[in-house]
Design an enzyme around this catalytic site. Structure first.
Site, short mmCIF file in Angstrom:
data_model
loop_
_atom_site.label_atom_id
_atom_site.label_comp_id
_atom_site.label_asym_id
_atom_site.label_seq_id
_atom_site.Cartn_x
_atom_site.Cartn_y
_atom_site.Cartn_z
NE ARG A 28 -4.19 -1.63 0.14
CZ ARG A 28 -5.29 -1.82 0.86
NH1 ARG A 28 -5.61 -1.00 1.81
NH2 ARG A 28 -6.08 -2.83 0.60
NE ARG A 32 -7.21 5.01 2.50
CZ ARG A 32 -8.01 4.10 3.03
NH1 ARG A 32 -9.26 4.40 3.27
NH2 ARG A 32 -7.55 2.91 3.35
NE ARG A 41 -9.57 7.46 -2.24
CZ ARG A 41 -10.76 7.82 -1.73
NH1 ARG A 41 -11.11 9.08 -1.70
NH2 ARG A 41 -11.57 6.89 -1.27
CG ASP A 78 -8.86 -3.37 -4.42
OD1 ASP A 78 -8.25 -2.78 -3.51
OD2 ASP A 78 -9.66 -4.30 -4.21
CE1 TYR A 155 -12.89 -7.89 1.55
CE2 TYR A 155 -11.29 -9.52 0.82
CZ TYR A 155 -11.64 -8.46 1.63
OH TYR A 155 -10.73 -7.98 2.54
O1 CP3 Z 1 -0.11 -1.91 -2.44
C1 CP3 Z 1 -0.36 -1.03 -3.27
O2 CP3 Z 1 0.03 0.16 -3.13
C2 CP3 Z 1 -1.03 -1.40 -4.57
C3 CP3 Z 1 -2.44 -1.26 -4.64
C4 CP3 Z 1 -3.34 -2.17 -3.82
C5 CP3 Z 1 -4.57 -1.73 -3.26
N1 CP3 Z 1 -5.21 -2.80 -2.74
C6 CP3 Z 1 -5.06 -0.34 -3.31
C7 CP3 Z 1 -6.13 0.06 -2.38
C8 CP3 Z 1 -3.23 -3.53 -3.51
C9 CP3 Z 1 -2.08 -4.49 -3.81
C10 CP3 Z 1 -4.43 -3.92 -2.85
C11 CP3 Z 1 -4.71 -5.30 -2.42
C12 CP3 Z 1 -5.94 -5.58 -1.67
N2 CP3 Z 1 -7.17 -5.00 -1.80
C13 CP3 Z 1 -6.05 -6.63 -0.73
C14 CP3 Z 1 -4.96 -7.60 -0.36
C15 CP3 Z 1 -3.96 -7.01 0.56
C16 CP3 Z 1 -4.49 -6.68 1.94
O3 CP3 Z 1 -4.55 -5.47 2.23
O4 CP3 Z 1 -4.81 -7.61 2.68
C17 CP3 Z 1 -7.37 -6.62 -0.24
C18 CP3 Z 1 -7.95 -7.55 0.81
C19 CP3 Z 1 -8.06 -5.59 -0.93
C20 CP3 Z 1 -9.51 -5.24 -0.81
C21 CP3 Z 1 -9.69 -3.85 -0.35
N3 CP3 Z 1 -9.41 -2.74 -1.10
C22 CP3 Z 1 -10.20 -3.43 0.90
C23 CP3 Z 1 -10.61 -4.36 2.02
C24 CP3 Z 1 -10.20 -2.05 0.88
C25 CP3 Z 1 -10.75 -1.13 1.95
C26 CP3 Z 1 -9.84 -0.99 3.11
C27 CP3 Z 1 -9.13 0.32 3.04
O5 CP3 Z 1 -7.91 0.35 3.25
O6 CP3 Z 1 -9.83 1.33 2.81
C28 CP3 Z 1 -9.66 -1.62 -0.35
C29 CP3 Z 1 -9.45 -0.23 -0.80
C30 CP3 Z 1 -8.07 0.13 -1.27
N4 CP3 Z 1 -7.29 -0.62 -2.10
C31 CP3 Z 1 -7.39 1.35 -1.00
C32 CP3 Z 1 -6.19 1.32 -1.71
C33 CP3 Z 1 -5.14 2.40 -1.79
C34 CP3 Z 1 -7.96 2.51 -0.19
C35 CP3 Z 1 -8.98 3.16 -1.05
C36 CP3 Z 1 -9.06 4.65 -0.91
O7 CP3 Z 1 -8.23 5.39 -1.45
O8 CP3 Z 1 -10.03 5.07 -0.26
#
Ligand code: CP3
Length: 347
Positions: A28, A32, A41, A78, A155
């Site tokens: 990540r 944010r 964003r 994602d 999910y």
């Molecule tokens: O790592 C990186 O920088 C690359 C991008 C990336 C994102 N999600 C961007 C993201 C990667 C590799 C993921 C993987 C992901 N997404 C996983 C596996 C890794 C982990 O964290 O366990 C999972 C389970 C998801 C599903 C997901 N996406 C969830 C549960 C959420 C909400 C939780 C949160 O942090 O808000 C997301 C949203 C998400 N994916 C964000 C980002 C940057 C936040 C979204 C935003 O900007 O509001």
């Protein structure tokens, strides 16, 4: 081509080399906690619009590379885009997380699209990869990724994140044929999706199994190990030179033997396992990645420095890529990321 590969530190670690300083990137890393991410964003409108906008998705991927000089960039996308490409509805509720239409019956499953339809939705992601290959510095490795079938299924079945993956376990036990058909569809889609990322220029791929830890015993073998092995074998058959990183998060003892059982080149470790234990039991079989607790990016200070040094030292006798044990959180202080990198690189 060969020379370019040899200069990239992450590719050297993934090939099994022990380097004096481990290469570093961060889960990540585009997120944010960075003001520039929040600005882009906002420009995109919302998170999904950002994922599907190749120029802006490439921009946020590059931001942490410019700011910190990480050794790898991870494609901004994602894991839930694959369910969406298979026909599930997907949206994000601010402050809560993802929501999807649920799959709990044969009727729900029958509505899903065939695997070869996913590219209609995912084409912009491949364009992001192409832009990144042009724009990344020569020394920076580009990592593509997808969710592991089990984690993606949790999910799709529950329609949201769940603390114990209860709905997915209920379907797994209550309607095993349907559960396995869903896993097979996700597995086939994931092979297609990662293949297209590689064709577009991804140099490494990572398979995120964030909820692997809730599968125990035989279920872990069948639904975490076997799908990861199937995806890895399919990719290796087509792209033998592309390294694969597996991340069976919170697998505990399941980390032991995971390299051999799946064929991955590197096993990513969460921070619930001690580095000394993982060096002896997991790194002996190949490259490992990890595993600083994300909370240090919030708390910083001497604890961050001490723990970072302890991890580097514990893994110093084998191939290691430094990373967190899970994604950096929005409340992290960007200065603590600098401190972590300086500690890894400067001692
Ligand atoms: O790592 C990186 O920088 C690359 C991008 C990336 C994102 N999600 C961007 C993201 C990667 C590799 C993921 C993987 C992901 N997404 C996983 C596996 C890794 C982990 O964290 O366990 C999972 C389970 C998801 C599903 C997901 N996406 C969830 C549960 C959420 C909400 C939780 C949160 O942090 O808000 C997301 C949203 C998400 N994916 C964000 C980002 C940057 C936040 C979204 C935003 O900007 O509001």
């Amino acid at each position: 081509m060969k020379d370019a590969v040899q200069t990239k530190t992450i590719l050297r670690s993934l090939a099994g080399e022990t380097l004096p300083t481990p290469p570093i990137w961060m889960m990540r890393q585009a997120g944010r906690y960075l003001p520039e991410y929040k600005a882009t964003r906002a420009q995109a409108g919302d998170f999904l619009s950002l994922c599907y906008n190749p120029e802006l998705a490439a921009e946020v991927t590059l931001q942490p590379i410019r700011r910190y000089g990480f050794d790898a960039a991870i494609l901004f996308a994602d894991i839930l885009l694959v369910p969406q490409a298979l026909g599930a509805d997907l949206w994000f509720v601010t402050g809560e997380g993802p929501r999807l239409s649920t799959i709990t019956s044969q009727t729900d499953f029958d509505v899903l699209k065939p695997v070869d339809a996913i590219h209609d939705t995912l084409n912009p992601i491949y364009e992001t990869v192409r832009i990144l290959r042009r724009e990344l510095p020569a020394e920076t490795t580009l990592i593509g990724f997808a969710g592991a079938p089990w984690t993606v299924a949790t999910y799709m079945i529950a329609g949201q994140g769940t603390p114990d993956q209860g709905p997915a376990h209920a379907l797994r036990m209550g309607n095993t044929p349907l559960f396995e058909a869903l896993l097979a569809r996700i597995t086939a889609a994931t092979i297609e999706y990662l293949s297209m990322q590689i064709e577009a220029g991804a140099e490494v791929v990572k398979i995120f199994d964030s909820w692997a830890g809730s599968l125990k015993g035989e279920a872990f073998q069948k639904y975490a190990v076997a799908p990861c092995a199937e995806i890895t074998a399919a990719l290796k058959a087509k792209y033998p030179h592309i390294p694969v990183i597996g991340f069976p998060r919170e697998a505990g003892d399941g980390y032991i033997g995971f390299h051999a059982a799946t064929g991955v080149d590197c096993v990513a470790l969460d921070n619930s396992v001690s580095p000394d234990w993982a060096a002896a039991n997991v790194q002996k079989d190949g490259c490992v990645q990890g595993n600083l607790a994300s909370r240090h990016m919030v708390t910083g200070g001497q604890d961050l420095v001490d723990e970072t040094r302890a991890i580097v030292k514990a893994f110093s006798n084998g191939p290691h890529i430094f990373n967190l044990g899970h994604g950096i959180t929005p409340d992290a202080d960007p200065e603590n990321v600098t401190l972590m990198i300086e500690t890894v690189r400067g001692g």
